[in-house]
Scaffold this motif. Structure first.
Motif, PDB file in Angstrom:
ATOM      1  N   LEU A 458      31.494   2.947   1.485  1.00 25.79           N
ATOM      2  CA  LEU A 458      31.254   1.576   1.920  1.00 25.79           C
ATOM      3  C   LEU A 458      30.008   0.995   1.259  1.00 25.79           C
ATOM      4  N   VAL A 459      28.919   1.778   1.226  1.00 27.86           N
ATOM      5  CA  VAL A 459      27.679   1.308   0.602  1.00 27.86           C
ATOM      6  C   VAL A 459      27.894   1.050  -0.885  1.00 27.86           C
ATOM      7  N   ALA A 460      28.596   1.957  -1.556  1.00 28.53           N
ATOM      8  CA  ALA A 460      28.857   1.785  -2.988  1.00 28.53           C
ATOM      9  C   ALA A 460      29.677   0.533  -3.258  1.00 28.53           C
ATOM     10  N   CYS A 461      30.682   0.289  -2.441  1.00 27.43           N
ATOM     11  CA  CYS A 461      31.545  -0.874  -2.649  1.00 27.43           C
ATOM     12  C   CYS A 461      30.797  -2.178  -2.408  1.00 27.43           C
ATOM     13  N   HIS A 466      28.435  -7.091  -4.442  1.00 29.31           N
ATOM     14  CA  HIS A 466      27.506  -8.184  -4.119  1.00 29.31           C
ATOM     15  C   HIS A 466      26.093  -8.032  -4.698  1.00 29.31           C
ATOM     16  N   PHE A 467      25.706  -6.832  -5.141  1.00 25.42           N
ATOM     17  CA  PHE A 467      24.295  -6.633  -5.506  1.00 25.42           C
ATOM     18  C   PHE A 467      24.093  -6.016  -6.888  1.00 25.42           C
ATOM     19  N   MET A 468      25.072  -6.164  -7.787  1.00 23.35           N
ATOM     20  CA  MET A 468      24.913  -5.588  -9.115  1.00 23.35           C
ATOM     21  C   MET A 468      23.890  -6.346  -9.965  1.00 23.35           C
ATOM     22  N   ASP A 469      23.499  -7.533  -9.539  1.00 25.59           N
ATOM     23  CA  ASP A 469      22.495  -8.295 -10.281  1.00 25.59           C
ATOM     24  C   ASP A 469      21.079  -7.967  -9.833  1.00 25.59           C
ATOM     25  N   THR A 470      20.922  -6.968  -8.954  1.00 28.03           N
ATOM     26  CA  THR A 470      19.603  -6.559  -8.482  1.00 28.03           C
ATOM     27  C   THR A 470      19.334  -5.104  -8.879  1.00 28.03           C
ATOM     28  N   TYR A 471      18.059  -4.760  -8.960  1.00 23.76           N
ATOM     29  CA  TYR A 471      17.687  -3.389  -9.315  1.00 23.76           C
ATOM     30  C   TYR A 471      18.163  -2.403  -8.247  1.00 23.76           C
ATOM     31  N   LEU A 472      17.965  -2.779  -6.967  1.00 27.51           N
ATOM     32  CA  LEU A 472      18.391  -1.900  -5.885  1.00 27.51           C
ATOM     33  C   LEU A 472      19.901  -1.683  -5.901  1.00 27.51           C
ATOM     34  N   GLY A 473      20.643  -2.744  -6.185  1.00 28.28           N
ATOM     35  CA  GLY A 473      22.089  -2.611  -6.233  1.00 28.28           C
ATOM     36  C   GLY A 473      22.541  -1.654  -7.314  1.00 28.28           C
ATOM     37  N   ASN A 474      21.877  -1.686  -8.485  1.00 30.58           N
ATOM     38  CA  ASN A 474      22.223  -0.783  -9.568  1.00 30.58           C
ATOM     39  C   ASN A 474      21.909   0.668  -9.205  1.00 30.58           C
ATOM     40  N   VAL A 475      20.785   0.869  -8.535  1.00 27.28           N
ATOM     41  CA  VAL A 475      20.426   2.229  -8.122  1.00 27.28           C
ATOM     42  C   VAL A 475      21.435   2.771  -7.106  1.00 27.28           C
ATOM     43  N   VAL A 476      21.751   1.943  -6.111  1.00 27.45           N
ATOM     44  CA  VAL A 476      22.690   2.376  -5.077  1.00 27.45           C
ATOM     45  C   VAL A 476      24.065   2.634  -5.672  1.00 27.45           C
ATOM     46  N   SER A 477      24.479   1.819  -6.639  1.00 31.37           N
ATOM     47  CA  SER A 477      25.797   1.986  -7.237  1.00 31.37           C
ATOM     48  C   SER A 477      25.906   3.277  -8.043  1.00 31.37           C
ATOM     49  N   VAL A 478      24.786   3.874  -8.403  1.00 28.73           N
ATOM     50  CA  VAL A 478      24.794   5.163  -9.101  1.00 28.73           C
ATOM     51  C   VAL A 478      24.691   6.322  -8.108  1.00 28.73           C
ATOM     52  N   ILE A 479      23.809   6.191  -7.124  1.00 29.02           N
ATOM     53  CA  ILE A 479      23.572   7.292  -6.182  1.00 29.02           C
ATOM     54  C   ILE A 479      24.761   7.485  -5.242  1.00 29.02           C
ATOM     55  N   SER A 480      25.322   6.394  -4.742  1.00 29.71           N
ATOM     56  CA  SER A 480      26.410   6.504  -3.760  1.00 29.71           C
ATOM     57  C   SER A 480      27.622   7.267  -4.285  1.00 29.71           C
ATOM     58  N   PRO A 481      28.104   7.011  -5.509  1.00 26.83           N
ATOM     59  CA  PRO A 481      29.229   7.814  -6.010  1.00 26.83           C
ATOM     60  C   PRO A 481      28.897   9.293  -6.128  1.00 26.83           C
ATOM     61  N   CYS A 525      41.038  10.608  -0.747  1.00 24.30           N
ATOM     62  CA  CYS A 525      39.671  10.098  -0.881  1.00 24.30           C
ATOM     63  C   CYS A 525      39.623   8.918  -1.842  1.00 24.30           C
ATOM     64  N   PHE A 526      40.395   8.987  -2.910  1.00 26.27           N
ATOM     65  CA  PHE A 526      40.481   7.848  -3.823  1.00 26.27           C
ATOM     66  C   PHE A 526      41.048   6.624  -3.104  1.00 26.27           C
ATOM     67  N   GLY A 527      42.055   6.855  -2.270  1.00 28.48           N
ATOM     68  CA  GLY A 527      42.613   5.752  -1.485  1.00 28.48           C
ATOM     69  C   GLY A 527      41.593   5.129  -0.552  1.00 28.48           C
ATOM     70  N   ILE A 528      40.761   5.948   0.072  1.00 25.99           N
ATOM     71  CA  ILE A 528      39.722   5.434   0.965  1.00 25.99           C
ATOM     72  C   ILE A 528      38.752   4.548   0.198  1.00 25.99           C
ATOM     73  N   LEU A 534      38.316  -3.081  -1.610  1.00 27.02           N
ATOM     74  CA  LEU A 534      39.048  -4.306  -1.324  1.00 27.02           C
ATOM     75  C   LEU A 534      38.482  -5.020  -0.094  1.00 27.02           C
ATOM     76  N   ILE A 535      38.056  -4.258   0.908  1.00 24.23           N
ATOM     77  CA  ILE A 535      37.430  -4.868   2.085  1.00 24.23           C
ATOM     78  C   ILE A 535      36.165  -5.622   1.684  1.00 24.23           C
ATOM     79  N   ALA A 536      35.421  -5.061   0.726  1.00 16.76           N
ATOM     80  CA  ALA A 536      34.170  -5.700   0.304  1.00 16.76           C
ATOM     81  C   ALA A 536      34.397  -7.055  -0.349  1.00 16.76           C
ATOM     82  N   GLN A 537      35.637  -7.342  -0.779  1.00 14.26           N
ATOM     83  CA  GLN A 537      35.930  -8.628  -1.410  1.00 14.26           C
ATOM     84  C   GLN A 537      36.198  -9.734  -0.395  1.00 14.26           C
TER      85      GLN A 537
END
Length: 622
Positions: A458-461, A466-481, A525-528, A534-537
Motif C-alpha cells: 500500500l505504501v509503495a503504491c 502521488h509522490f514520485m516528484d518528491t525525494y521522500l517518495g522516491n526513497v519510499v518507492s525503492v525501500i517498500s518493494p 502476492c503479485f495480484g495483491i 489500482l486502488i491508489a488511482q
C-alpha cells in the motif's frame, strides 16, 4: 500457544471468550449442516467417495452453462454498456483498451485464486467464506462489507445508468418529448439528482425477487445470448467505420489516465464474483466453478478490449458520449438504424442485470446469519424457497441508492470494494497453503509476514502514484518493494507449504482434480500489489467513503456481531481425533485418499441452537 487458545481460534472451543480472530474450520465452511462430533463410520467413507459434494442446504441445480451465463450476463451489460464510453471520454481516450487489458489482467490474477478457493470451498459467501477460514471472523466480516458494496451499489449503479440512457434516448430521438420541468428534473445537470426512472426499475427488480418471479435458468440464458448478439452487432458494425486518425493521440491523458481508467473499469468485472457467491447452488463445483470463472474473465476481457478499440476508432474520444457510447457514436457517423438497434438492445437487456447483480446479496446475508453475524431473520426461507427478508432489505437499500446517488459517485467505492475483496481472497489462499502452526512454534507467523507485505504494498503504491516528484517518495518507492520481497522470501522459508490444503484449520478434500493456482505465494502476492496500485488511482472521496463504511461496519461487529456469533459462542463443534489425524496424514502421502474434511461431511442429526432446523432444511429456488 495453549491447546485451549488454539481451539478457540480454530472455532472448536466451548469457551465464551470473544475473539475477532476466531477461524471457521475448513470442513464447516463447506457445509450448512452442523458437523457431527462422532467419528464417521466406514459406510460414511464409502458414501463420500461416491458423492463428495459438501452438504450446503441449498439445491445444487446450476450447471456450467448456467454459471457462465450468469457471469457473462451480469458482466457485459454493466461493463460494456455503462463504462466503455465513460472511460474513453473521461479518463483514457483510445488507450481505454489498455485500461481494460490492465484491469482484466488484475482480475485474472486474482481470478485464479478465486477459482481454486471456489472449487475447494463451494459455499455461499465467496470472499467472506474464504477469509473466515483463513484469517478470522472480523476480517471475514470486512470482506462481507466489501461484497455488499459490490452487489448493492453495483445494482444501484446499473439501475441509475439505465435511467440515464432512457432519458438520453428519449431526448435525442423523440420529437414529441416535452422539454419542460420534467426534462430538467430528470436529465439536466442543474436539476435535482433524484432519478424517478431508476426508482422504478429498482422497485420492479426487488418486487420480482420478493415474489419469486426470478429469472429462471432458461430466461437468464436466453437474455445472456441476446445480449451477446447485441454486443457482437455493435462491435462488428463499429469496426466497419474505423478511422485510424481517431486513435491519434493514443494516450491523450497519459499513463495516469490509463491507470485511472483501469481502476474505473474494474466495475466491469463483477460477474465472476457473482459466480462464486452462487457456489452453494452449483453442480459439480470442483470442476464447474473454476471453468466458469476463467471463461467469464477471459471472454469479457477480450470483448472489452475489442469494443474499446472499435468505439474509439469509430468516433473521436472527445465526442464519445459518457452515458450511451455506441448508440450516440452510430448516430454521429450516419448509421441511424444501428444506433436504434444498439440503443434498444441496451434498454431491453440492461434492466435484467439489476436483479442478476443484487441476487448475490441475500445469499451473502444468509451466510452471515448462519454464522450468527446477522440476526437469524436474514436466514429465513419462505415457502417458495426464497430469501424474502434478505431480499427485502437488499432491495430497499438498492432503491434508495439508485434513486438518490449518481452513477459516477458510486463507481469509485464499488471499485475499491472489488479490489479489496480480491486482495483478501489472494491472502486467504496463501494462508491456507502456508501453515504457521509448524513455523518454529511461532503462531501467526505467516499472518505477520502477509500483514507486512500488505502495508509495504500500500505504501509503495501510494508513493508511486502521488509522490514520485518528491525525494521522500522516491526513497519510499525503492525501500517498500524491498520490504515486500523480503516478506515473501521469509514466508516461503519460515512457513513452508502445507502438505494438504488448509493444514492449520483441517484439510479439505485433497483427492485431486482441483484447479491449482500457479506459483503460490508469488502469483497471489503479485495480484495483491496490482490491486493496491489500482486502488491508489481512485479519487480520495471514493476511498474515504469506502474506509468510512468499513469503520462503521467494524463498530457494528464489535458491538453486536462478535457477541452473538457462532464462532465466539461454542464454535461449530469440529473437534479433531486421532483417527482424523491419521486420515489427513494418509492423504498427504496418497493424493487419492480421503481427508478429514471428507469424513466429516455426513448427514449428522446434530442441531445448532441458534439456527433452527426448519430454515436449514428447505432449499433455495433460483
Amino acid at each position: 500457544m495453549s491447546t485451549d487458545e488454539l481451539q478457540r481460534l480454530n472455532g472448536t472451543s466451548r469457551s465464551r471468550s470473544s475473539s475477532p480472530w476466531v477461524r471457521k474450520p475448513l470442513q464447516s465452511a463447506n457445509q450448512d449442516q452442523p458437523v457431527p462430533h462422532h467419528a464417521p463410520s466406514k459406510a460414511s467413507y464409502n458414501s463420500i467417495q461416491s458423492d463428495n459434494l459438501p452438504k450446503t442446504g441449498l439445491d445444487r441445480h446450476l450447471t456450467l452453462f448456467d454459471l457462465v451465463s450468469i457471469g457473462i450476463g451480469g458482466t457485459i451489460g454493466s461493463g460494456l454498456f455503462v463504462l466503455c464510453g465513460l472511460v474513453a471520454h473521461e479518463y483514457a481516450g483510445p488507450s481505454s483498451s489498455i485500461s481494460w487489458a490492465l484491469s482484466g489482467l488484475a482480475a485474472c490474477v486474482s481470478g485464479c485464486c478465486y477459482a481454486e478457493m471456489a472449487s475447494r470451498i463451494p459455499a455461499a459467501g465467496s470472499a467472506y467464506a474464504y477469509a473466515f477460514v483463513a484469517m478470522g471472523e472480523w476480517p471475514a466480516f470486512l470482506a462481507a462489507l466489501c461484497l455488499s458494496l459490490e452487489y448493492v451499489l453495483a445494482a444501484s449503479a446499473v439501475a441509475r445508468s439505465w435511467a440515464d440512457k432512457v432519458m438520453q434516448y428519449l431526448s435525442q430521438y423523440s420529437e414529441s418529448y416535452p422539454h419542460s420541468w420534467i426534462h430538467s428534473m430528470l436529465s439536466e445537470p442543474g436539476g435535482t439528482s433524484l432519478s424517478p426512472l431508476a426508482f422504478v426499475i429498482a422497485v420492479v427488480s426487488t418486487w420480482l425477487l420478493l415474489h419469486g418471479v426470478k429469472e429462471s435458468k432458461a430466461v437468464t440464458n436466453f437474455i445472456t445470448v441476446a445480449k451477446c448478439l447485441v454486443v457482437m452487432f455493435m462491435v462488428g458494425t463499429a469496426l466497419l467505420d474505423i478511422h485510424f486518425e481517431n486513435w491519434v493521440p493514443f494516450t491523450p491523458f497519459g499513463m495516469a489516465g490509463v491507470l485511472r481508467g483501469s481502476t474505473a473499469t474494474f466495475f466491469g468485472y463483477l460477474g465472476y464474483d457473482e459466480v462464486c457467491c452462487l457456489a452453494g447452488e452449483a453442480q459439480n463445483p470442483k470442476r464447474n466453478l473454476p471453468i466458469a470463472i476463467l471463461l467469464t474473465l477471459v471472454g469479457v476481457t477480450l470483448l472489452y478490449i475489442t469494443a474499446a478499440l472499435a468505439l474509439t476508432g469509430m468516433q473521436s474520444y472527445e465526442d464519445i458520449s459518457n452515458v450511451s457510447g455506441f448508440p450516440a457514436a452510430f448516430d454521429g457517423v450516419g448509421r441511424p438504424i444501428a444506433a436504434h438497434i444498439a440503443a434498444w438492445g441496451e434498454l431491453l437487456t440492461l434492466p435484467v442485470v439489476v436483479p442478476l447483480t443484487i441476487i448475490g446479496q441475500p445469499r451473502l446475508q444468509y451466510a452471515l446469519a448462519q454464522d450468527g453475524l446477522l440476526p437469524n431473520w436474514f436466514a429465513e426461507i419462505d415457502s417458495n424457497g426464497n430469501l424474502f427478508n434478505g431480499t427485502l432489505v437488499s432491495g430497499v437499500l438498492m432503491v434508495v441508492m439508485a434513486t438518490c446517488v449518481e452513477f459516477t459517485n458510486l463507481n469509485d467505492m464499488i471499485s475499491a470494494a472489488v479490489l479489496m475483496a480480491l486482495s483478501m481472497t489472494d491472502t486467504s489462499l496463501i494462508l491456507l497453503w502456508h501453515d504457521s502452526s509448524t513455523a518454529h512454534q511461532q503462531p501467526y507467523l505467516a499472518e505477520k509476514f502477509m500483514l507486512i507485505y500488505h502495508i509495504a504494498s500500500l505504501v509503495a503504491c501510494i508513493a508511486l502514484t502521488h509522490f514520485m516528484d518528491t525525494y521522500l517518495g522516491n526513497v519510499v518507492s525503492v525501500i517498500s518493494p524491498l520490504i515486500m520481497l523480503g516478506a515473501v522470501i521469509l514466508l516461503v522459508q519460515r512457513c513452508p507449504k502445507a502438505q494438504v490444503f488448509g493444514g492449520r484449520g483441517g484439510a479439505s478434500n485433497n483427492s485431486g482434480g482441483y484447479f491449482r493456482t500457479p506459483f503460490v505465494p508469488y502469483w497471489p502476492c503479485f495480484g495483491i500489489f496490482v490491486n493496491y496500485y489500482l486502488i491508489a488511482q481512485l479519487e480520495l472521496a471514493g476511498i474515504g467513503g469506502f474506509l468510512l463504511l468499513l469503520f462503521v461496519g467494524s463498530l457494528y461487529y464489535f458491538v453486536f456481531a462478535a457477541q452473538h456469533s457462532v464462532g465466539n459462542n461454542g464454535g461449530w463443534g469440529v473437534e479433531s481425533t486421532s483417527n482424523d489425524e491419521d486420515i489427513t496424514t494418509a492423504d498427504a502421502d496418497n493424493n487419492d485418499g480421503i481427508t478429514a474434511a471428507d469424513a466429516f461431511i455426513t448427514d449428522g442429526d446434530n442441531t445448532r441452537d441458534n439456527k433452527p432446523a426448519r430454515h436449514r432444511q428447505r432449499t433455495l429456488s433460483f
